[in-house]
Design a protein around this motif. Structure first.
Motif, PDB file in Angstrom:
ATOM      1  N   GLN A 281       1.121   7.163   4.424  1.00 30.64           N
ATOM      2  CA  GLN A 281       1.498   8.347   3.653  1.00 30.64           C
ATOM      3  C   GLN A 281       1.208   8.088   2.175  1.00 30.64           C
ATOM      4  O   GLN A 281       1.695   7.112   1.615  1.00 30.64           O
ATOM      5  CB  GLN A 281       2.996   8.625   3.848  1.00 30.64           C
ATOM      6  N   ALA A 284       1.833  13.065  -2.900  1.00 29.28           N
ATOM      7  CA  ALA A 284       1.240  14.402  -2.946  1.00 29.28           C
ATOM      8  C   ALA A 284       0.197  14.433  -4.058  1.00 29.28           C
ATOM      9  O   ALA A 284       0.432  13.921  -5.152  1.00 29.28           O
ATOM     10  CB  ALA A 284       2.328  15.446  -3.187  1.00 29.28           C
ATOM     11  N   ARG A 292      -1.298  19.063   7.778  1.00 29.67           N
ATOM     12  CA  ARG A 292      -0.114  19.911   7.879  1.00 29.67           C
ATOM     13  C   ARG A 292       0.751  19.371   9.018  1.00 29.67           C
ATOM     14  O   ARG A 292       0.312  19.247  10.157  1.00 29.67           O
ATOM     15  CB  ARG A 292      -0.560  21.345   8.182  1.00 29.67           C
ATOM     16  N   VAL A 324       9.718  13.319   5.716  1.00 30.26           N
ATOM     17  CA  VAL A 324       8.701  14.266   6.185  1.00 30.26           C
ATOM     18  C   VAL A 324       9.380  15.364   6.995  1.00 30.26           C
ATOM     19  O   VAL A 324      10.394  15.114   7.645  1.00 30.26           O
ATOM     20  CB  VAL A 324       7.642  13.572   7.088  1.00 30.26           C
ATOM     21  N   GLY A 327       5.854  21.633   8.749  1.00 32.85           N
ATOM     22  CA  GLY A 327       5.438  22.674   7.817  1.00 32.85           C
ATOM     23  C   GLY A 327       4.971  22.102   6.486  1.00 32.85           C
ATOM     24  O   GLY A 327       4.223  22.744   5.756  1.00 32.85           O
ATOM     25  N   GLU A 328       5.394  20.888   6.156  1.00 32.73           N
ATOM     26  CA  GLU A 328       4.994  20.281   4.884  1.00 32.73           C
ATOM     27  C   GLU A 328       3.572  19.728   4.956  1.00 32.73           C
ATOM     28  O   GLU A 328       3.030  19.505   6.032  1.00 32.73           O
ATOM     29  CB  GLU A 328       5.927  19.125   4.521  1.00 32.73           C
ATOM     30  N   THR A 329       3.038  19.475   3.761  1.00 35.18           N
ATOM     31  CA  THR A 329       1.732  18.817   3.698  1.00 35.18           C
ATOM     32  C   THR A 329       1.947  17.309   3.590  1.00 35.18           C
ATOM     33  O   THR A 329       2.796  16.850   2.824  1.00 35.18           O
ATOM     34  CB  THR A 329       0.951  19.320   2.475  1.00 35.18           C
ATOM     35  N   LEU A 330       1.195  16.570   4.390  1.00 34.84           N
ATOM     36  CA  LEU A 330       1.251  15.105   4.349  1.00 34.84           C
ATOM     37  C   LEU A 330      -0.135  14.620   3.976  1.00 34.84           C
ATOM     38  O   LEU A 330      -1.121  14.944   4.649  1.00 34.84           O
ATOM     39  CB  LEU A 330       1.654  14.589   5.736  1.00 34.84           C
TER      40      LEU A 330
END
Ligand SMILES: Nc1ncnc2c1ncn2[C@@H]1O[C@H](COP(=O)(O)OP(=O)(O)O)[C@@H](O)[C@H]1O
Ligand SMILES: [Mg+2]
Length: 350
Positions: A281, A284, A292, A324, A327-330
């Motif tokens: 990870q 951002a 996604r 995490v 729906g979030e961006t990784l």
């Protein structure tokens, strides 16, 4: 001590060829696992070694002696099956000693060997019971005991743990490994379960459609799979594959991300394989592969994240405390040294 040689064997059922000129050498005392999807020919190959299945071409030798014409009972091999095949009306002791009795071994020898095997398998207290009075795991031990008392040159196992529940399967796996270390006998083991193959084998033979896809130690198959098939088959969760275009010394990945390869690869369409445990990870906005998040599965020590890079689904094994949510961006980072490249057409390692 016993070697097994398989030389250019071809097996047909009627007109359908299921083993296509297969060769390999099994060393004395080695634990070899045949692994592959259902129908790839694992059982057929094992039964050919056992002498339970004839074949059209090639030869099989045990300790250097070609056994093509030697019937199963004279091959000095013991086989353990998935369904145990115990005699229901006989006690455990009777089941374990039956094969020896049929061979005319004297009673005191039979008793001694049955006692010794029962001790190894920790089933001495069950000797007077009948199979219906045993749990699945205990029955499987009796089936192994029956093989051990024969003191065979080679042990063959055909998916012996498939009928057991998950917990017992793991326990028995350890038992079989312990047994191999204790006896030092040559063992050939068939399974469709790659975890079983990885944990048990000295060497794994990956079969695919009646051919050997790769032979190697568990570590070799994990670290350097020769084909995309092996790459996808060995390892859990399975390796991720991303469509890649190779241009000189870098790969273009979905979303236009350019991954430097640190070496020149013949240009063209490829697939880049990366294991879930080798995705990391990133912060951002960092340069990486934006994905996604669809599903998050906390396992305690790790967290499995299922996400999509464009249309391509990927699984990442992140640390247990990764923050995490679906729906979030990784943003995913990958180390080029951990990436595997396969030719898109042939599936061969590049
Ligand atoms: N007795 C048989 N008659 C005809 N075809 C068979 C027979 N046994 C196996 N096959 C076929 O041979 C192939 C390999 O089977 P098998 O060795 O049982 O695979 P695996 O054990 O890897 O699941 C399969 O396509 C299967 O349908
Ligand atoms: Mg089978």
């Amino acid at each position: 001590m016993t070697t097994v040689s398989i030389r250019n064997t071809v097996k047909r059922f009627g007109t359908v060829e299921v083993i296509h000129g297969l060769s390999m050498e099994i060393a004395s005392g080695e634990f070899v696992v045949f692994v592959g999807p259902s129908g790839c020919g694992k059982s057929t190959l094992l039964r050919m070694i056992a002498g339970l299945e004839s074949f059209q071409h090639g030869e099989i030798a045990i300790d250097g002696r070609v056994v093509n014409a030697v019937p199963a009972r004279d091959r000095d091999i013991a086989m353990v099956f998935q369904d145990y095949a115990l005699y229901p009306h006989m006690t455990v002791e009777g089941n374990m000693g039956f094969g020896l009795k049929m061979r005319g071994i004297p009673r005191p020898d039979i008793d001694r060997r049955v006692q010794a095997a029962a001790r190894i398998l920790q089933i001495e207290h069950l000797l007077a019971r009948r199979p219906r009075e045993l749990s699945g795991g205990q029955r499987q031990r009796v089936a192994m005991g029956r093989a051990i008392v024969r003191e065979p040159k080679v042990f063959l196992f055909d998916e012996p743990l498939s009928n057991l529940d998950a917990k017992l399967r793991v326990d028995m796996r350890t038992e079989i490994k312990r047994l191999h270390q204790h006896l030092g006998a040559t063992m050939v083991y068939v399974t469709h379960d790659q975890v079983e193959a990885m944990t048990l084998a000295d060497r794994i033979v990956v079969l695919h459609g009646g051919r050997i896809e790769q032979i190697g130690t568990p570590r070799e198959l994990y670290q350097a799979p020769e084909t995309r098939f092996v790459a996808g088959f060995i390892g859990a969760p399975a390796m991720n594959f991303l469509p890649a275009r190779i241009a000189g010394d870098h790969a273009e990945l979905p979303g236009g991300f350019r991954l430097p390869l640190g070496r020149r690869v013949v240009a063209g369409a490829a697939e880049l394989g990366i294991r879930p445990e080798h995705l990391v990870q990133l912060a951002a906005g960092a340069p990486g592969l934006p994905s996604r998040i669809e599903v998050v599965e906390p396992l305690g020590a790790d967290t499995l994240v299922t996400a999509r890079i464009g249309d391509t689904p990927v699984v990442a094994r992140l640390s247990g405390d990764a923050v995490v949510a679906p729906g979030e961006t990784l943003v995913l980072g990958l180390d080029p040294a951990r990436a595997h490249l396969f030719d898109a057409k042939t599936g061969r390692r590049l």
